[in-house]
Scaffold this active site. Sequence first.
Site, PDB file in Angstrom:
ATOM      1  N   LYS A  16      -5.762  12.989  12.964  1.00  0.00           N
ATOM      2  CA  LYS A  16      -5.642  11.776  13.783  1.00  0.00           C
ATOM      3  C   LYS A  16      -4.764  10.812  12.992  1.00  0.00           C
ATOM      4  O   LYS A  16      -5.210  10.152  12.063  1.00  0.00           O
ATOM      5  CB  LYS A  16      -7.037  11.172  14.009  1.00  0.00           C
ATOM      6  N   CYS A  63      -1.729   1.898  -1.442  1.00  0.00           N
ATOM      7  CA  CYS A  63      -3.110   1.760  -1.893  1.00  0.00           C
ATOM      8  C   CYS A  63      -3.185   1.478  -3.384  1.00  0.00           C
ATOM      9  O   CYS A  63      -4.079   0.801  -3.846  1.00  0.00           O
ATOM     10  CB  CYS A  63      -3.859   3.040  -1.558  1.00  0.00           C
ATOM     11  N   GLU A 102     -10.284   8.400   0.503  1.00  0.00           N
ATOM     12  CA  GLU A 102      -9.271   7.746  -0.343  1.00  0.00           C
ATOM     13  C   GLU A 102      -9.099   6.352   0.229  1.00  0.00           C
ATOM     14  O   GLU A 102      -8.521   6.188   1.311  1.00  0.00           O
ATOM     15  CB  GLU A 102      -7.923   8.484  -0.248  1.00  0.00           C
ATOM     16  N   GLU A 155      -7.756  -6.982  -1.343  1.00  0.00           N
ATOM     17  CA  GLU A 155      -6.553  -6.166  -1.166  1.00  0.00           C
ATOM     18  C   GLU A 155      -5.665  -6.852  -0.122  1.00  0.00           C
ATOM     19  O   GLU A 155      -6.110  -7.109   0.995  1.00  0.00           O
ATOM     20  CB  GLU A 155      -6.937  -4.763  -0.678  1.00  0.00           C
TER      21      GLU A 155
HETATM   22  P1  NAD Z   1      -7.428   1.589   8.463  1.00  0.00           P
HETATM   23  O1  NAD Z   1      -8.693   1.888   7.762  1.00  0.00           O
HETATM   24  O2  NAD Z   1      -7.374   0.429   9.381  1.00  0.00           O
HETATM   25  O3  NAD Z   1      -6.976   2.844   9.358  1.00  0.00           O
HETATM   26  C1  NAD Z   1      -6.832   4.121   8.806  1.00  0.00           C
HETATM   27  C2  NAD Z   1      -7.059   5.160   9.881  1.00  0.00           C
HETATM   28  O4  NAD Z   1      -8.405   5.063  10.330  1.00  0.00           O
HETATM   29  C3  NAD Z   1      -6.192   4.976  11.125  1.00  0.00           C
HETATM   30  O5  NAD Z   1      -5.802   6.235  11.604  1.00  0.00           O
HETATM   31  C4  NAD Z   1      -7.136   4.308  12.101  1.00  0.00           C
HETATM   32  O6  NAD Z   1      -6.805   4.546  13.447  1.00  0.00           O
HETATM   33  C5  NAD Z   1      -8.442   4.970  11.745  1.00  0.00           C
HETATM   34  N1  NAD Z   1      -9.649   4.217  12.099  1.00  0.00           N
HETATM   35  C6  NAD Z   1      -9.803   2.881  12.247  1.00  0.00           C
HETATM   36  N2  NAD Z   1     -11.073   2.590  12.569  1.00  0.00           N
HETATM   37  C7  NAD Z   1     -11.747   3.766  12.628  1.00  0.00           C
HETATM   38  C8  NAD Z   1     -13.091   4.116  12.890  1.00  0.00           C
HETATM   39  N3  NAD Z   1     -14.021   3.211  13.167  1.00  0.00           N
HETATM   40  N4  NAD Z   1     -13.438   5.419  12.837  1.00  0.00           N
HETATM   41  C9  NAD Z   1     -12.529   6.365  12.541  1.00  0.00           C
HETATM   42  N5  NAD Z   1     -11.228   6.087  12.284  1.00  0.00           N
HETATM   43  C10 NAD Z   1     -10.839   4.806  12.327  1.00  0.00           C
HETATM   44  O7  NAD Z   1      -6.311   1.504   7.334  1.00  0.00           O
HETATM   45  P2  NAD Z   1      -4.768   1.145   7.513  1.00  0.00           P
HETATM   46  O8  NAD Z   1      -4.665  -0.317   7.768  1.00  0.00           O
HETATM   47  O9  NAD Z   1      -4.120   2.098   8.452  1.00  0.00           O
HETATM   48  O10 NAD Z   1      -4.223   1.490   6.055  1.00  0.00           O
HETATM   49  C11 NAD Z   1      -4.327   0.612   5.003  1.00  0.00           C
HETATM   50  C12 NAD Z   1      -5.503   0.930   4.118  1.00  0.00           C
HETATM   51  O11 NAD Z   1      -5.445   2.291   3.689  1.00  0.00           O
HETATM   52  C13 NAD Z   1      -5.496   0.119   2.853  1.00  0.00           C
HETATM   53  O12 NAD Z   1      -6.800  -0.341   2.561  1.00  0.00           O
HETATM   54  C14 NAD Z   1      -5.035   1.100   1.798  1.00  0.00           C
HETATM   55  O13 NAD Z   1      -5.424   0.778   0.491  1.00  0.00           O
HETATM   56  C15 NAD Z   1      -5.638   2.358   2.284  1.00  0.00           C
HETATM   57  N6  NAD Z   1      -4.921   3.537   1.721  1.00  0.00           N
HETATM   58  C16 NAD Z   1      -5.537   4.257   0.749  1.00  0.00           C
HETATM   59  C17 NAD Z   1      -4.874   5.338   0.162  1.00  0.00           C
HETATM   60  C18 NAD Z   1      -5.528   6.142  -0.937  1.00  0.00           C
HETATM   61  O14 NAD Z   1      -5.053   7.248  -1.207  1.00  0.00           O
HETATM   62  N7  NAD Z   1      -6.564   5.668  -1.587  1.00  0.00           N
HETATM   63  C19 NAD Z   1      -3.594   5.684   0.595  1.00  0.00           C
HETATM   64  C20 NAD Z   1      -3.007   4.926   1.592  1.00  0.00           C
HETATM   65  C21 NAD Z   1      -3.695   3.845   2.157  1.00  0.00           C
END
Ligand code: NAD
Length: 497
Positions: A190, A299, A265, A400
């Site tokens: 997804k 991240c 992650e 963050e």
């Molecule tokens: P997000 O958590 O808003 O969304 C990530 C994914 O989760 C998207 O596909 C979104 O549609 C989905 N999602 C949202 N709500 C959900 C729910 N209730 N149930 C299931 N899926 C759901 O994150 P973002 O804004 O897309 O990305 C930024 C974040 O990702 C930052 O906090 C960043 O640090 C983190 N990140 C971490 C890593 C790592 O390897 N640690 C890498 C990249 C990004």
Amino acid sequence: MTAVTTPAGLRRTLDGSHRKMFIGGAWVDASSGETFESRNPATGALLASVPAGGKADVDRAVAAARAAFEGSWSRYKPYERQVLLLKIADLFEKHWDELSLSDTLDMGMPISRTRGNRNRVVGMLRFYAGLATSIHGETINNSLPGEITSYTRREPVGVVGAIIPWNAPTAASIWKIGPALATGCTIVLKPSEEAPLTPLLIAELMAEAGVPDGVVNVVTGTGKDAGAPLAEHPDVDKIVFTGSTATGQSIVRASAGNLKRVSLELGGKSPVIVCEDADLDRAVPLAAMAVFANSGQICIAGSRLFVARRIHDAFVEKLGSFAAALKIGDGIKPETEIGPLISKRQFERVAGYLEKGASEGARLVTGGQRIEDETLAKGHFVEPTVFAEVTDDMTIAREEIFGPVISAMPFDTLEEAVQRANDTPYGLAAGVFTRDLSSAHRLSNALHAGSVWINTYHAIDPAVPFGGYKSSGYGREGGIEHLHEYLNTKGVFIRLD
Ligand code: NAD
């Protein structure tokens, strides 16, 4: 509708036309018939409309993944999975321009950076190909009475639900699909609703490589409508998630129904410590790009910068000059170093932190403004920003931001730097700049983070485990540990007498 110019030879013109999602080897629309738009964050141009998948589509995809897992895919030998992964790697190499362009257009990352990720992503695929034939259990000498032999088997966990963010769609997709194919799992991916186009292109390459129907499925949709049903699904055996800590927490809750395995992650607020003896010419650009790369939407952004007091002012001045000279623009231009933020929402979030930094008393060294340039007005561009005189309790030093914002703070002793660096709920990464071997070892041992970089930053290799401590998540991607996340261990006992 503004058509996007794409180089000749690309099969996707990204001109606003409709794309379908990939379930059970077929290109399909959402059961509801609903769609959403994907736009270029640098220009606002419409790139494509994609299906707004929901629970019914997740159900279809999970059923296809289950059928594949129990069907012909289960009879693939490790060697055959290896051959498939190597074929996919070759296709990625061949179509790299297309993949990198798709990422640049869909999420804004400068083309110099998306193109430059080739060896890392293709290397990941070949790394997992290598591991596919080295999965094995152990024979174990037990202490049972009688003649009983015992051994372990490593078996694929089953159907994996993978949920990824928007900030690196190609690498994030492969970090989930690669180990699934190596271990014999099947997967429902997804992508983020903010950047769904490259994962759809990846699905095309999977089909072209001959991945059997249902082994890799891509369901586009929002987190609420498609992500949550996947996380809750009773026939999904494991969720692998990359994204924010808040979403990670709701995924853990959603996984409780069938106690599926979860690896996470998550976010970070990573410290970078610059010691008095650091090579400043080297440390300044690395500390700057530890945050400004991908406009801070990484991240592992080293957003809390601790600098030894004696060199603090000179370092911050150099950092400010470096930041001010970075070329901001549409990521499609080869000279662009800083692209846009992904969306208006993310832009407003970052703008809120810039205001908070100023109102809580931090000193703005450089940046902090929206780009007013006429050609960039339709995108979500923010200047690379350095704040000094930040204190540990300020909002910009604790939360963050996921934008191009550095908070610089002086320190007096290494013990103090470590204590302050570790004073965060996160534990994803940390950086240290020093020429002293003893400081390098002491600091890397003492920092609570899944990755520590000394005199470098951002080094990520398929063979080295990557992941978080504390609220940055659990489980590892990369390395042999990554495969174990996709495997169950079975103990077998056989009575011989
Ligand atoms: P997000 O958590 O808003 O969304 C990530 C994914 O989760 C998207 O596909 C979104 O549609 C989905 N999602 C949202 N709500 C959900 C729910 N209730 N149930 C299931 N899926 C759901 O994150 P973002 O804004 O897309 O990305 C930024 C974040 O990702 C930052 O906090 C960043 O640090 C983190 N990140 C971490 C890593 C790592 O390897 N640690 C890498 C990249 C990004």
